[in-house]
Design an enzyme around this catalytic site. Structure first.
Site, PDB file in Angstrom:
ATOM      1  CD1 TRP A   1      -1.138   2.450   2.051  1.00  0.00           C
ATOM      2  CD2 TRP A   1      -2.919   1.640   0.961  1.00  0.00           C
ATOM      3  NE1 TRP A   1      -2.084   3.452   1.997  1.00  0.00           N
ATOM      4  CE2 TRP A   1      -3.185   2.977   1.336  1.00  0.00           C
ATOM      5  CE3 TRP A   1      -3.902   0.925   0.267  1.00  0.00           C
ATOM      6  CZ2 TRP A   1      -4.380   3.624   1.041  1.00  0.00           C
ATOM      7  CZ3 TRP A   1      -5.100   1.573  -0.026  1.00  0.00           C
ATOM      8  CH2 TRP A   1      -5.324   2.901   0.367  1.00  0.00           C
ATOM      9  CG  MET A   2       2.584   5.227  -1.982  1.00  0.00           C
ATOM     10  SD  MET A   2       3.730   5.505  -3.347  1.00  0.00           S
ATOM     11  CE  MET A   2       2.577   5.732  -4.686  1.00  0.00           C
TER      12      MET A   2
ATOM     13  CG  ASP B   1      -1.258  11.141   2.096  1.00  0.00           C
ATOM     14  OD1 ASP B   1      -2.115  10.526   1.476  1.00  0.00           O
ATOM     15  OD2 ASP B   1      -1.466  11.638   3.223  1.00  0.00           O
TER      16      ASP B   1
ATOM     17  CD  GLN C   1       1.398   8.678   5.502  1.00  0.00           C
ATOM     18  OE1 GLN C   1       0.443   8.390   6.199  1.00  0.00           O
ATOM     19  NE2 GLN C   1       2.587   8.974   6.019  1.00  0.00           N
TER      20      GLN C   1
ATOM     21  NE  ARG D   1      -6.092  13.451   8.862  1.00  0.00           N
ATOM     22  CZ  ARG D   1      -7.330  13.369   9.341  1.00  0.00           C
ATOM     23  NH1 ARG D   1      -7.521  13.327  10.655  1.00  0.00           N
ATOM     24  NH2 ARG D   1      -8.369  13.333   8.537  1.00  0.00           N
ATOM     25  CG  ASP D   2      -2.062  15.510   7.061  1.00  0.00           C
ATOM     26  OD1 ASP D   2      -1.563  14.506   7.611  1.00  0.00           O
ATOM     27  OD2 ASP D   2      -3.184  15.515   6.527  1.00  0.00           O
TER      28      ASP D   2
ATOM     29  CD  GLU E   1      -7.329  13.773   5.101  1.00  0.00           C
ATOM     30  OE1 GLU E   1      -7.294  12.966   6.036  1.00  0.00           O
ATOM     31  OE2 GLU E   1      -7.479  13.421   3.915  1.00  0.00           O
TER      32      GLU E   1
HETATM   33  N1  DQQ Z   1      -3.264  10.364   4.833  1.00  0.00           N
HETATM   34  C1  DQQ Z   1      -2.488  10.336   6.043  1.00  0.00           C
HETATM   35  C2  DQQ Z   1      -2.976  11.457   6.870  1.00  0.00           C
HETATM   36  C3  DQQ Z   1      -3.589  12.357   5.874  1.00  0.00           C
HETATM   37  C4  DQQ Z   1      -4.225  11.421   4.916  1.00  0.00           C
HETATM   38  C5  DQQ Z   1      -2.662   8.997   6.690  1.00  0.00           C
HETATM   39  C6  DQQ Z   1      -4.505  12.023   3.559  1.00  0.00           C
HETATM   40  O1  DQQ Z   1      -1.900  12.073   7.578  1.00  0.00           O
HETATM   41  O2  DQQ Z   1      -4.494  13.252   6.471  1.00  0.00           O
HETATM   42  O3  DQQ Z   1      -2.161   7.992   5.850  1.00  0.00           O
HETATM   43  O4  DQQ Z   1      -4.632  11.064   2.565  1.00  0.00           O
END
Ligand code: DQQ
Length: 470
Positions: free
Chosen positions: A18-19, A21, A37, A140-141, A201
């Site tokens: 899995w991939m 962001d 990710q 987050r982010d 996000e």
């Molecule tokens: N993906 C991450 C989060 C983000 C989201 C988690 C956006 O940090 O908000 O995998 O696709």
């Protein structure tokens, strides 16, 4: 997996699993770093790590060992979620979201002393908790930059019953942060010009031609699309004057991140998510692709657009050309181009009253075909996926982009096909990124079609694209 016909060949993706962001994009010395990710355990979103790859040219990539993994008992015990990378006066530093079940999200930091390969985590979260006066749906982010001698950070969030927001923080050392209020708060109750959702996000924020641009990914129980807001940044507040979708393939271009590079360009990658059932994804064993590397620009009509970097032309191989001429209304006119890993360039004059279409990944009987259609009266470009696959478990909804053409202005399309991925760029001012999963091996044809009145084909070229992993 290389025999999987849906697997892209000239876009970045991990060897398997899995991939989502793109994270931590940075040019360090002569090398570009792309983190992402990643779930090393399978093709599903859980227990997220930061995967890592490096490139000298943004086209060809070397896979590197996983950069960040969750630490049992730590603030990132259940996931190292999205974030960014900065150069802290010579020390590569990443700021990311530590995730703990059920829903705790805290900003974390790690540094590298071996050229961005291994990372040492700061023992504590760098911000212990979100501002208490806000009723947030999450926190987050990160995007971080240097401004007036200090670090500034934005964190994505959403205020319950209000809308998406990004919260601004300042720091001298990247480890102690002062809250500076929201940069901007959206209104989830407003639907025009575009609904901006409950949560923003993956914020990204930068200047383009003197204006500021805020990019956010609109989330409300699920990803919807990415928006770009253009406007004025003053006294830690942002006032947008223009808001629009950044890419018109909706959730298939999500959570993009940019990096400024030394030659002055701002490079963007976005996550191109799958468009098929979870069962199909698990069976494939891989999920998620990066978009082509794109350069962020302001389009002639003022929208923010991200177009393939010029270097993408280096991937072009054998070329084919189609003779110009009229496309008479009626049945599709097949052209002698076939392939699933192509770039196509099409310049045509669509009929003033009528529709011009390019059929892509089409089977000879037309049972499978993805239609890219331009309707001049409606000034709309549509990517119609309704017949894109005979398989029952794929997404078939259409994508629409409004694209008014000036009188006499031709429709200028660059279309990138790569297995299940399609990226369309129209007149250097719109993009539609999506996924299609033709099931038949002979669904590799291309045709042109006009309806209502003749269309005029001015130029049509195609290139077989290189396999970046070969
Ligand atoms: N993906 C991450 C989060 C983000 C989201 C988690 C956006 O940090 O908000 O995998 O696709």
């Amino acid at each position: 997996m290389t025999s999987d016909p849906h697997r892209p060949r000239y876009h970045f993706l991990p060897p398997a699993n899995w991939m989502n962001d793109p994270n931590g994009l940075i040019q360090w010395g002569e090398t570009f770093h792309l983190f992402y990710q990643y779930n090393p355990a399978g093709a599903y979103h859980r227990n997220i790590h930061w995967g890592h790859a490096t490139s000298a040219d943004l086209l060809y990539w070397q896979h590197q060992p996983v950069a960040l993994a969750p630490t049992p008992g730590g603030p990132d015990a259940d996931g190292c979620w999205s974030g960014c990378a900065v150069n802290d006066y010579g020390t590569p530093t990443v700021i990311y979201t530590g995730f703990r079940l059920p829903e705790v999200q805290t900003p974390c930091l790690a540094v590298s002393h071996d050229g961005l390969l291994t990372w040492q985590k700061w023992p504590e979260p760098i911000i212990p908790s979100p501002p208490v006066d806000l009723d947030l749906l999450g926190f987050r982010d990160h995007t971080v930059w240097h401004e007036d001698g200090r670090w500034v950070m934005l964190i994505g969030a959403g205020i319950r019953s209000q809308g998406g927001t990004v919260l601004l923080y300042r720091s001298d050392d990247l480890r102690r942060w002062e809250y500076g209020g929201p940069l901007l708060i959206g209104d989830a109750g407003q639907f025009a010009p575009v609904w901006t959702g409950a949560f923003w996000e993956c914020p990204d924020f930068f200047a383009v031609n003197g204006d500021h641009v805020l990019i956010c990914s609109v989330w409300d129980q699920r990803p919807y699309y990415t928006i770009a807001m253009r406007g004025e940044y003053r006294d830690a507040r942002f006032t947008p004057s223009l808001t629009h979708k950044l890419d018109y393939g909706d959730a298939h271009f999500y959570a993009p991140q940019t990096m400024p590079i030394r030659d002055g360009r701002r490079i963007m990658f976005g996550w191109v998510m799958e468009g098929r059932s979870e069962a199909a994804v698990l069976a494939a064993g891989w999920a998620g692709v990066m978009s082509l590397p794109r350069e962020v620009r302001l389009a002639s009509d003022g929208q923010v657009v991200a177009l393939p970097i010029a270097e993408v032309r280096q991937l072009r191989g054998a070329e084919q050309q189609v003779a110009p001429g009229l496309i008479m209304p009626g049945a599709p006119q097949w052209v002698p181009i076939r392939g699933a890993h192509l770039e196509l360039e099409v310049i045509m004059l669509p009929p003033p009253h009528g529709v011009a279409s390019v059929w892509l990944r089409a089977s000879p009987d037309g049972a499978e075909a993805t239609m890219l259609r331009y309707d001049r009266a409606a000034a709309t470009l549509t990517l119609d996926r309704s017949r894109s696959s005979l398989s029952s478990d794929v997404w078939r909804d259409a994508h629409h982009a409004s694209l008014p053409l000036a009188p006499g202005e031709p429709l200028y399309l660059r279309i990138f096909l790569d297995g299940s991925l399609i990226e369309v760029f129209a007149n250097d001012r719109r993009s539609i990124t999506s996924r299609i999963y033709p099931s038949r091996p002979d669904s590799d044809g291309v045709a042109l079609q006009a309806a209502g009145n003749p269309a005029e084909l001015v130029t049509m070229r195609s290139w077989e694209m290189a396999d970046i992993w070969a």
